[in-house]
Design an enzyme around this catalytic site. Structure first.
Site: not given
Ligand code: UD1
Length: 338
Positions: A32, A59, A125, A149, A153, A177-178, A200, A293, A295-296
């Protein structure tokens, strides 16, 4: 004892996998550069495992240093986690992402060829599925990425697929991974984002300790049960075990390439997560609905069938367990791993 080189082993998923490897009787050796992880993680891993954890501050893009590591360690297998992972940053700094993520994979692979290390698990991912045509998502769904990103992958998956075709003696697994969340029960390791979290759950836990004012829920007009985005949250310790099962499987199989989703198969919305976290902390959590957001997508959750059938993988923790452990880690480490 089989040695497993874990690149990015001080990171979030890497560190939990190191613990799972020790528990399964492997000897993990970390590589790492601590770009995105604290060196303190190593001390904490030693506390959890009660073992000395060998670690190289190297690295993976540094070919000559990496060569020395391979020459010294001669591992049985490699799990390659090392890489940049912030979607937003990858959009503003695409070259940095392509350079780092692709170079490190290529250098690892070159060393594997030179030192005849033939088992590789790659940390991919669910982002490679883009906006899926339906849910649950199966491994043979079309692949489509929307940011640099995700493209790194997918490009690495393609590189490894080409490589596997002409190297039938190699055993390679691509793990998609989810959404990993939660932390080890010791609360010594967990998700430790730099600055304001993008994801989130770390965002919510930082609202709960008072570092952030309120959660912004990105959109409530998605085609989901309550209008907020649905994802497949998986406990990072379940995910870590998935790597151990994959390594075991690679020792038994005869083909050179395997692809597995690692998820629970259950979709939870942003409000489901928020309300579960409210139960954990025992009070309401400040939030407001804001615009989507960019791209979501509406919903993203795995079919976990293939991983269950072929690896015996089944997630055991539910959303409450995951939120509880994420919160306990945050409470015990208000300023992260320092
Ligand atoms: C994100 C990445 C994904 C990556 C993964 C790693 C994006 C578009 N995708 O996935 O490529 O592999 O993280 O963990 O960034 N949300 C809110 N408020 C917040 C944060 C998130 O409402 O402050 C919502 C998002 O709109 C989404 C859900 O929570 O519906 C999950 O978001 P997040 O934890 O960022 O994960 P992903 O977007 O699924």
């Amino acid at each position: 004892m089989k040695k497993v080189l874990v690149t990015g082993g001080a990171g979030y998923i890497g560190s939990h996998t190191v613990v799972a490897l020790v528990e399964a009787g492997y000897e993990p050796i970390i590589v790492d550069n601590f770009y995105n992880a604290s060196p303190k993680v190593i001390d904490r891993l030693e506390l959890i495992t009660k073992k000395k954890i060998k670690c190289y501050n190297v690295d993976c893009c540094d070919a000559s240093k990496l060569d020395e590591v391979f020459k010294e360690v001669k591992p049985h297998a490699v799990i390659h986690f090392a890489g940049y992972k912030a979607v937003g940053e990858s959009v503003s700094k695409p070259l940095m992402y392509y350079d780092n993520n692709l170079t490190s994979l290529l250098k690892v692979l070159e060393c594997m060829v030179k030192y005849e290390v033939k088992n590789l698990v790659f940390s991919s991912s669910a982002t490679v599925y883009g906006d899926p045509k339906s849910v649950p998502i199966y491994e043979d769904f079309p692949l489509h990425v929307t940011n640099p990103y995700g493209r790194t992958k997918l490009m690495i998956e393609e590189i490894l697929t080409d490589f596997a075709k002409v190297n039938p003696d190699f055993r390679i697994a691509l793990l998609r991974y989810f959404n990993p969340i939660g932390a080890h029960e010791s609360h010594l390791i967990g998700e430790d984002p730099n600055g304001i979290p993008n994801n989130l759950v770390p965002y919510i836990t930082q609202v709960c300790i008072g570092k952030l004012a309120k959660l912004r829920v990105f959109g409530n007009d998605y085609k989901t049960h309550d209008g907020t985005g649905v994802r497949d949250y998986i406990h990072v310790c379940d995910l870590a075990l998935g790597h151990v099962l994959t390594l075991k499987r690679l020792d038994e199989v005869t083909d050179s390439l395997y692809i597995y989703n690692l998820g629970t198969g259950k979709g939870s919305s942003v409000l489901d997560v928020l309300h579960t976290m409210e139960k954990v902390v025992g009070h309401p959590i400040a939030h407001e609905i804001v615009a989507r957001r960019p791209g979501d997508i509406d919903a993203c959750y795995a079919s976990p069938e293939k991983a269950f059938k072929e690896l015996g993988f089944k997630a055991k923790y539910d959303l409450y367990d995951m939120c509880k452990s994420a919160w306990e880690f945050q409470e015990n480490n208000p300023d992260g791993i320092k």
